[in-house]
Design a protein around this motif. Structure first.
Motif, PDB file in Angstrom:
ATOM      1  N   TYR A 127      34.763  44.949  33.641  1.00 35.38           N
ATOM      2  CA  TYR A 127      34.161  43.616  33.788  1.00 35.38           C
ATOM      3  C   TYR A 127      35.136  42.686  34.496  1.00 35.38           C
ATOM      4  CZ  TYR A 127      36.708  42.847  29.404  1.00 35.38           C
ATOM      5  OH  TYR A 127      37.672  42.791  28.439  1.00 35.38           O
ATOM      6  N   CYS A 128      34.565  41.726  35.201  1.00 40.35           N
ATOM      7  CA  CYS A 128      35.342  40.843  36.069  1.00 40.35           C
ATOM      8  C   CYS A 128      34.671  39.472  35.997  1.00 40.35           C
ATOM      9  CB  CYS A 128      35.292  41.430  37.482  1.00 40.35           C
ATOM     10  SG  CYS A 128      36.230  40.513  38.700  1.00 40.35           S
ATOM     11  N   MET A 129      35.220  38.616  35.132  1.00 44.68           N
ATOM     12  CA  MET A 129      34.525  37.377  34.803  1.00 44.68           C
ATOM     13  C   MET A 129      35.235  36.161  35.405  1.00 44.68           C
ATOM     14  SD  MET A 129      32.005  38.400  32.866  1.00 44.68           S
ATOM     15  CE  MET A 129      31.512  37.039  31.828  1.00 44.68           C
ATOM     16  N   GLY A 130      34.463  35.390  36.168  1.00 46.02           N
ATOM     17  CA  GLY A 130      35.000  34.133  36.712  1.00 46.02           C
ATOM     18  C   GLY A 130      36.103  34.355  37.725  1.00 46.02           C
ATOM     19  N   VAL A 131      36.016  35.414  38.504  1.00 46.36           N
ATOM     20  CA  VAL A 131      37.108  35.740  39.426  1.00 46.36           C
ATOM     21  C   VAL A 131      36.668  35.727  40.881  1.00 46.36           C
ATOM     22  CG1 VAL A 131      38.784  37.500  40.109  1.00 46.36           C
ATOM     23  CG2 VAL A 131      38.246  37.180  37.691  1.00 46.36           C
ATOM     24  N   ILE A 132      35.611  36.455  41.235  1.00 47.58           N
ATOM     25  CA  ILE A 132      35.458  36.774  42.657  1.00 47.58           C
ATOM     26  C   ILE A 132      35.089  35.587  43.537  1.00 47.58           C
ATOM     27  CG2 ILE A 132      35.093  39.272  42.395  1.00 47.58           C
ATOM     28  CD1 ILE A 132      32.168  38.727  43.054  1.00 47.58           C
ATOM     29  N   HIS A 133      34.435  34.565  43.001  1.00 43.54           N
ATOM     30  CA  HIS A 133      34.162  33.432  43.879  1.00 43.54           C
ATOM     31  C   HIS A 133      35.448  32.701  44.266  1.00 43.54           C
ATOM     32  CE1 HIS A 133      34.158  31.976  39.812  1.00 43.54           C
ATOM     33  NE2 HIS A 133      34.390  30.760  40.254  1.00 43.54           N
ATOM     34  N   TYR A 134      36.544  32.989  43.530  1.00 40.56           N
ATOM     35  CA  TYR A 134      37.832  32.379  43.841  1.00 40.56           C
ATOM     36  C   TYR A 134      38.419  32.982  45.101  1.00 40.56           C
ATOM     37  CZ  TYR A 134      38.612  29.903  39.514  1.00 40.56           C
ATOM     38  OH  TYR A 134      38.538  29.010  38.492  1.00 40.56           O
ATOM     39  N   ASP A 135      37.895  34.102  45.487  1.00 44.00           N
ATOM     40  CA  ASP A 135      38.611  34.901  46.454  1.00 44.00           C
ATOM     41  C   ASP A 135      37.653  35.375  47.542  1.00 44.00           C
ATOM     42  OD1 ASP A 135      40.572  36.337  47.575  1.00 44.00           O
ATOM     43  OD2 ASP A 135      41.120  37.439  45.768  1.00 44.00           O
ATOM     44  N   LYS A 136      37.033  34.411  48.206  1.00 44.45           N
ATOM     45  CA  LYS A 136      35.940  34.761  49.107  1.00 44.45           C
ATOM     46  C   LYS A 136      36.376  35.714  50.204  1.00 44.45           C
ATOM     47  CE  LYS A 136      32.931  30.923  48.323  1.00 44.45           C
ATOM     48  NZ  LYS A 136      33.765  30.113  47.429  1.00 44.45           N
ATOM     49  N   SER A 137      37.672  35.595  50.644  1.00 46.11           N
ATOM     50  CA  SER A 137      38.093  36.444  51.742  1.00 46.11           C
ATOM     51  C   SER A 137      38.150  37.910  51.311  1.00 46.11           C
ATOM     52  CB  SER A 137      39.457  35.998  52.243  1.00 46.11           C
ATOM     53  OG  SER A 137      40.362  36.075  51.176  1.00 46.11           O
ATOM     54  N   ARG A 138      38.284  38.142  49.971  1.00 47.58           N
ATOM     55  CA  ARG A 138      38.523  39.519  49.552  1.00 47.58           C
ATOM     56  C   ARG A 138      37.449  40.075  48.619  1.00 47.58           C
ATOM     57  NH1 ARG A 138      44.691  39.396  47.505  1.00 47.58           N
ATOM     58  NH2 ARG A 138      44.034  37.522  46.466  1.00 47.58           N
ATOM     59  N   TRP A 139      36.389  39.303  48.312  1.00 46.17           N
ATOM     60  CA  TRP A 139      35.531  39.732  47.208  1.00 46.17           C
ATOM     61  C   TRP A 139      34.812  41.057  47.470  1.00 46.17           C
ATOM     62  CZ3 TRP A 139      30.355  40.238  47.994  1.00 46.17           C
ATOM     63  CH2 TRP A 139      29.755  39.451  48.964  1.00 46.17           C
ATOM     64  N   GLU A 140      34.438  41.326  48.722  1.00 51.65           N
ATOM     65  CA  GLU A 140      33.742  42.598  48.966  1.00 51.65           C
ATOM     66  C   GLU A 140      34.653  43.777  48.628  1.00 51.65           C
ATOM     67  OE1 GLU A 140      31.872  43.079  52.739  1.00 51.65           O
ATOM     68  OE2 GLU A 140      30.773  41.195  52.596  1.00 51.65           O
ATOM     69  N   LYS A 141      35.923  43.645  49.078  1.00 51.74           N
ATOM     70  CA  LYS A 141      36.887  44.728  48.812  1.00 51.74           C
ATOM     71  C   LYS A 141      37.124  44.858  47.308  1.00 51.74           C
ATOM     72  CE  LYS A 141      39.613  44.775  52.980  1.00 51.74           C
ATOM     73  NZ  LYS A 141      40.579  43.922  53.606  1.00 51.74           N
ATOM     74  N   ILE A 142      37.182  43.712  46.618  1.00 54.85           N
ATOM     75  CA  ILE A 142      37.432  43.747  45.170  1.00 54.85           C
ATOM     76  C   ILE A 142      36.307  44.507  44.466  1.00 54.85           C
ATOM     77  CG2 ILE A 142      37.520  42.336  43.055  1.00 54.85           C
ATOM     78  CD1 ILE A 142      39.028  40.223  44.647  1.00 54.85           C
ATOM     79  N   VAL A 143      35.062  44.174  44.784  1.00 52.42           N
ATOM     80  CA  VAL A 143      33.942  44.813  44.074  1.00 52.42           C
ATOM     81  C   VAL A 143      33.934  46.314  44.376  1.00 52.42           C
ATOM     82  CG1 VAL A 143      31.448  44.843  43.727  1.00 52.42           C
ATOM     83  CG2 VAL A 143      32.616  42.666  44.049  1.00 52.42           C
ATOM     84  N   LYS A 144      34.193  46.690  45.631  1.00 49.18           N
ATOM     85  CA  LYS A 144      34.225  48.129  45.964  1.00 49.18           C
ATOM     86  C   LYS A 144      35.351  48.830  45.197  1.00 49.18           C
ATOM     87  CE  LYS A 144      31.955  47.813  50.400  1.00 49.18           C
ATOM     88  NZ  LYS A 144      32.073  47.722  51.848  1.00 49.18           N
ATOM     89  N   GLU A 145      36.473  48.127  45.041  1.00 49.96           N
ATOM     90  CA  GLU A 145      37.601  48.707  44.293  1.00 49.96           C
ATOM     91  C   GLU A 145      37.234  48.875  42.805  1.00 49.96           C
ATOM     92  OE1 GLU A 145      40.040  50.190  45.309  1.00 49.96           O
ATOM     93  OE2 GLU A 145      41.856  49.899  44.140  1.00 49.96           O
ATOM     94  N   LEU A 146      36.511  47.920  42.256  1.00 52.23           N
ATOM     95  CA  LEU A 146      36.103  48.025  40.844  1.00 52.23           C
ATOM     96  C   LEU A 146      35.132  49.195  40.661  1.00 52.23           C
ATOM     97  CD1 LEU A 146      35.677  44.246  39.851  1.00 52.23           C
ATOM     98  CD2 LEU A 146      37.694  45.707  39.658  1.00 52.23           C
ATOM     99  N   ILE A 147      34.259  49.391  41.640  1.00 54.71           N
ATOM    100  CA  ILE A 147      33.344  50.548  41.610  1.00 54.71           C
ATOM    101  C   ILE A 147      34.165  51.843  41.682  1.00 54.71           C
ATOM    102  CG2 ILE A 147      31.638  51.811  43.009  1.00 54.71           C
ATOM    103  CD1 ILE A 147      30.177  49.584  41.665  1.00 54.71           C
ATOM    104  N   ARG A 148      35.194  51.853  42.543  1.00 57.01           N
ATOM    105  CA  ARG A 148      36.012  53.077  42.698  1.00 57.01           C
ATOM    106  C   ARG A 148      36.694  53.480  41.397  1.00 57.01           C
ATOM    107  NH1 ARG A 148      41.104  54.570  42.898  1.00 57.01           N
ATOM    108  NH2 ARG A 148      42.002  52.472  42.824  1.00 57.01           N
TER     109      ARG A 148
END
Ligand SMILES: C[S@@+](CC[C@H](N)C(=O)[O-])C[C@H]1O[C@@H](n2cnc3c(N)ncnc32)[C@H](O)[C@@H]1O
Length: 267
Positions: A127-148
């Motif tokens: 789970y990743c709560m209250g994080v990804i909107h902070y990091d718009k430049s990297r959020w796609e990579k972050i979500v793919k990494e969490l899936i990995r």
């Protein structure tokens, strides 16, 4: 009660010390937001437990901050791996582990979420709560990494504000551009996640922040969601907004949490 970390002048302080003090001050007020939220025991935690199916699992808390979600969840899960790139946040979690004797249940990793040093599929639920909107430049990579790092078919839960309700309207007073981008982001994220071929479920969780007075709410928001420097007109708007949200003797601000559950099946 939040402390005043800025009582000393900035002179003679190293950049690291200033950063640490800024982090501490932000998190002190964040803690006040947590205390202000009547959702903590009622809505957010059970919703997250259910969406992420956390019971008895080895779970990853991605972007853990100083560990807000650790204590409410630790008894239900098998273990938690708490990951954050911020040194101060990781130190705070390590202090919590010592204080609450959680070393067999919780481990920490200091790392950016775009590249997490763990093997594929090791997490049974992430789970990743209250994080990804902070990091718009990297959020796609972050979500793919969490899936990995999550076992195929297991849940990855991403939580952030919908951009609707009171809190975003309050943010619009001080940072209109940011508030509008958050609203757009919520729509864009849903579409993007579906395009990845993952199974996507969305739950909307209504949350309430309840403050003992509008003045106290103003202080907490001015040290967290709102910009530090606002002009007198904006400050008056903030006060008027908070006074207009009195319910009985409490100032009540509503927010809406979006909980996206993503599942990637084996190819
Ligand atoms: C608003 S806090 C949320 C903390 C916690 N998840 C909670 O709900 O209380 C955001 C946290 O995400 C971390 N963070 C943001 N972007 C990150 C990134 N790209 N990699 C690692 N951590 C990140 C920040 O350091 C911060 O501790």
């Amino acid at each position: 009660m939040a402390r005043d970390h800025y009582s000393n002048p900035r002179v003679n302080k190293s950049p690291e010390q200033r950063k640490r003090e800024k982090d501490e001050k932000y998190w002190d007020y964040w803690d006040e937001l947590v205390k202000a939220s009547v959702y903590r025991d009622t809505r957010e935690i059970p919703a997250l437990m259910e969406a992420a199916q956390l019971k008895g699992k080895h779970v990853v808390d991605a972007g853990c901050g100083p560990g807000r979600l650790i204590l409410p969840l630790v008894r239900s899960v098998e273990t938690i791996t708490a990951i954050d790139e911020n040194n101060w946040a990781i130190n705070a979690v390590q202090d919590l582990i010592k204080e609450k004797r959680l070393k067999d249940k919780v481990q920490t990793i200091q790392s950016p979420l775009v590249s997490i040093p763990v093997d594929d599929g090791v997490s049974e639920s992430t789970y990743c709560m209250g994080v990804i909107h902070y990091d718009k430049s990297r959020w796609e990579k972050i979500v793919k990494e969490l899936i990995r790092i999550t076992a195929p078919g297991s849940p990855v839960v991403i939580g952030f504000g919908s951009g609707e309700k009171d809190l975003p309207k309050l943010e619009e007073i001080g940072k209109l551009d940011h508030a509008l981008k958050c609203k757009e982001f919520a729509l864009h994220f849903h579409k993007w996640a579906q395009e990845q071929g993952w199974k996507v479920e969305l739950k909307r969780i209504p949350l309430q922040l309840e403050f003992r007075s509008p003045e106290w709410a103003a202080e907490v928001f001015l040290n967290t969601f709102l910009p530090k420097k606002m002009n007198p007109v904006q400050l008056n708007e903030v006060k008027a907004f908070l006074y207009a949200h009195m319910k009985g003797d409490k100032c009540v601000i509503e927010q809406e949490l979006l909980l996206f559950t993503l599942r990637a099946e084996d190819e």
